[in-house]
Write an enzyme that holds these catalytic residues in place. Structure first.
Site, PDB file in Angstrom:
ATOM      1  N   LYS A 127      33.436  81.238  40.418  1.00  0.00           N
ATOM      2  CA  LYS A 127      33.601  82.764  40.288  1.00  0.00           C
ATOM      3  C   LYS A 127      34.888  83.275  41.260  1.00  0.00           C
ATOM      4  O   LYS A 127      35.219  84.259  40.194  1.00  0.00           O
ATOM      5  CB  LYS A 127      32.846  83.248  41.998  1.00  0.00           C
ATOM      6  CG  LYS A 127      31.173  82.776  41.868  1.00  0.00           C
ATOM      7  CD  LYS A 127      30.122  82.980  43.501  1.00  0.00           C
ATOM      8  CE  LYS A 127      28.367  82.682  42.715  1.00  0.00           C
ATOM      9  NZ  LYS A 127      27.996  82.942  44.145  1.00  0.00           N
ATOM     10  N   GLN A 180      28.355  83.585  50.490  1.00  0.00           N
ATOM     11  CA  GLN A 180      27.491  82.741  49.553  1.00  0.00           C
ATOM     12  C   GLN A 180      26.479  82.068  50.700  1.00  0.00           C
ATOM     13  O   GLN A 180      26.531  81.349  52.112  1.00  0.00           O
ATOM     14  CB  GLN A 180      28.933  81.242  49.436  1.00  0.00           C
ATOM     15  CG  GLN A 180      27.789  80.235  47.976  1.00  0.00           C
ATOM     16  CD  GLN A 180      27.674  80.451  46.635  1.00  0.00           C
ATOM     17  OE1 GLN A 180      28.443  81.528  46.076  1.00  0.00           O
ATOM     18  NE2 GLN A 180      26.451  80.530  46.532  1.00  0.00           N
ATOM     19  N   ASP A 185      26.647  91.193  45.753  1.00  0.00           N
ATOM     20  CA  ASP A 185      25.354  90.436  45.796  1.00  0.00           C
ATOM     21  C   ASP A 185      23.868  91.887  45.509  1.00  0.00           C
ATOM     22  O   ASP A 185      22.629  91.271  45.230  1.00  0.00           O
ATOM     23  CB  ASP A 185      24.971  89.693  46.356  1.00  0.00           C
ATOM     24  CG  ASP A 185      25.040  88.584  46.391  1.00  0.00           C
ATOM     25  OD1 ASP A 185      25.621  88.334  45.125  1.00  0.00           O
ATOM     26  OD2 ASP A 185      25.338  87.163  46.577  1.00  0.00           O
TER      27      ASP A 185
END
Ligand code: NDP
Length: 296
Positions: free
Chosen positions: A54, A98, A121
Site C-alpha cells: 500500500k 489494517q 476503507d
C-alpha cells in the site's frame, strides 16, 4: 465456450495511472498532495506485506504515505489517540487501520473513531449507512473494484440478476448494495442458503466471496454469466503452495462469458481502489470536483 478472462492486474494499472494523473493535476493547480496514513498494530506477516505494498503504490501514485507501526501490545487508548491525531492532521486525507487487530483491541470501536470523511476503507458505520441509503460516502475498496470491472465489461448493469455468495460486512454486503445501486436484482447467499447451486445458476453476475477454495464449480454457472471471484485461498497442490479462488476456475471458465482469475483478478483492484478513495477524500476535503469513474 471459453470465457473472456478479466485482467484485473492490467485494469488496476489503468486505475492507478488515472489516479496518478489526477494527483499530478491537484499538485499543480491547487498545491494539494493527497495523503494516506496506514496504521499497523503487531507483526502479522501477511498484514506487513499488504501495508508495504500500500505504501509503495501510494508513493508511486504521487501521494504522501504515512506509515504508523505500533507494537502488538499497544493499548486501545494509545491507538485511539493516534487515530484522533490523524483525524486532525490536514496532510492526512485517508486513514486505514489494517485488520485484523490483535485480540485485545476492539476493531469496531477503533474503526468508528476514524473521521468518516477519511475512512478510505469504507467500514465506518456512517459510510455503511450512506451506502445503504444510496448517498455519497466512502465505499469499501474490494467491492468498489468489482463494480468498476463489471461496469467496464457491461456498461449498464440495470436489470441484471446478480448473486453475491457471502454476507460479510467487508465484501458481501457492500457488494450487494453497490449492485443494487446499479439496479441489479440482487440475491445474497450464505452458508444457510438452500440449494446454492440453483441460486447461482440464476445469476447473470455471480460474485463469490466465501473463503472456501474452489467451492463454486462450472455446473453452478449459467452459460455466458460473468463470474467475479473475490476469494483468496492458500492451498497445497502437488507439494507446492498456491493461491486459488472460491471458484473452480477451469470448469467455470468453460461455461462463463467472462471470469476473473485468482491471482490477477479482483486482488490488484483493492489497493488501486484504496488510492482512488484517498484521492476522492482529498478532493472532497478541499471542496474540489472529484474524479469521474473512480467512485461508485
Ligand atoms: P468471511 O469469512 O467474513 O465471510 C464468508 C461468507 O461466506 C460468510 O457470509 C459465510 O456465510 C459464507 N459462506 C461460508 N461458507 C459457505 C458455504 N459453504 N456456502 C455458502 N456460503 C458460505 O469472508 P470475507 O467476506 O472477509 O472474504 C471472503 C473471501 O474473499 C476470502 O477468501 C478472502 O480471503 C477474500 N478477500 C479478498 C479480498 C481481495 O482483495 N481480493 C479482500 C477481502 C477478502 P455465513 O455468514 O452464513 O457464515
Amino acid at each position: 465456450m471459453t470465457a473472456r478472462i478479466i485482467d484485473g492486474k492490467a485494469f488496476a494499472g489503468r486505475v492507478r495511472a488515472q489516479v496518478a494523473e489526477h494527483v499530478e493535476r491537484l499538485k499543480r493547480d491547487h498545491g494539494l498532495t493527497p495523503g494516506l496514513a496506514v496504521v499497523l498494530v503487531g507483526e502479522d506477516p501477511a498484514s506487513e506485506v499488504y501495508v508495504r505494498n500500500k505504501g509503495r503504490q501510494t508513493v508511486e501514485a504521487g501521494m504522501a504515505s504515512f506509515e504508523h507501526k505500533l507494537p502488538a501490545d499497544t493499548s486501545e487508548a494509545d491507538l485511539l489517540a493516534l487515530v484522533r491525531r490523524l483525524n486532525a492532521d490536514p496532510a492526512v486525507h485517508g486513514i486505514l487501520v489494517q485488520l485484523p487487530l490483535p485480540k485485545h483491541l476492539d476493531a469496531e470501536l477503533v474503526i468508528n473513531a476514524i473521521d468518516p470523511a477519511k475512512d478510505v476503507d469504507g467500514f465506518h458505520i456512517s459510510n455503511v449507512g450512506l451506502l445503504a441509503t444510496g448517498q455519497k460516502g466512502m465505499v469499501p475498496c474490494t467491492p468498489l473494484g468489482c463494480l468498476m470491472m463489471l461496469r467496464d465489461l457491461h456498461g449498464s448493469l440495470s436489470g441484471m440478476n446478480a448473486v453475491v455468495v457471502g454476507r460479510s460486512n467487508i465484501v458481501g454486503k457492500p457488494m450487494a448494495q453497490l449492485l443494487l445501486g446499479d439496479s441489479c436484482t440482487v440475491t445474497i447467499a450464505h452458508s444457510r442458503t438452500r440449494d446454492l447451486a440453483a441460486v447461482c445458476r440464476g445469476a447473470d453476475i455471480l460474485v463469490a466471496a466465501v473463503g472456501r477454495p474452489e467451492m463454486i464449480h462450472g455446473d453452478w454457472v449459467r452459460p455466458g454469466a460473468t463470474v467475479i471471484d473475490v476469494g483468496i485461498n492458500r492451498v497445497e497442490r502437488d507439494g507446492a503452495a498456491r493461491l486459488v479462488g472460491d471458484v473452480h476456475f477451469a470448469s467455470a471458465a468453460a461455461v462463463a462469458g467472462a471470469i476473473t482469475p485468482v491471482p490477477g483478478g479482483v486482488g490488484p483492484m483493492t489497493i488501486a481502489c484504496l488510492l482512488a478513495n484517498t484521492l476522492t477524500a482529498a478532493c472532497r476535503a478541499q471542496g474540489l470536483t472529484e474524479p469521474k469513474g473512480l467512485t461508485a
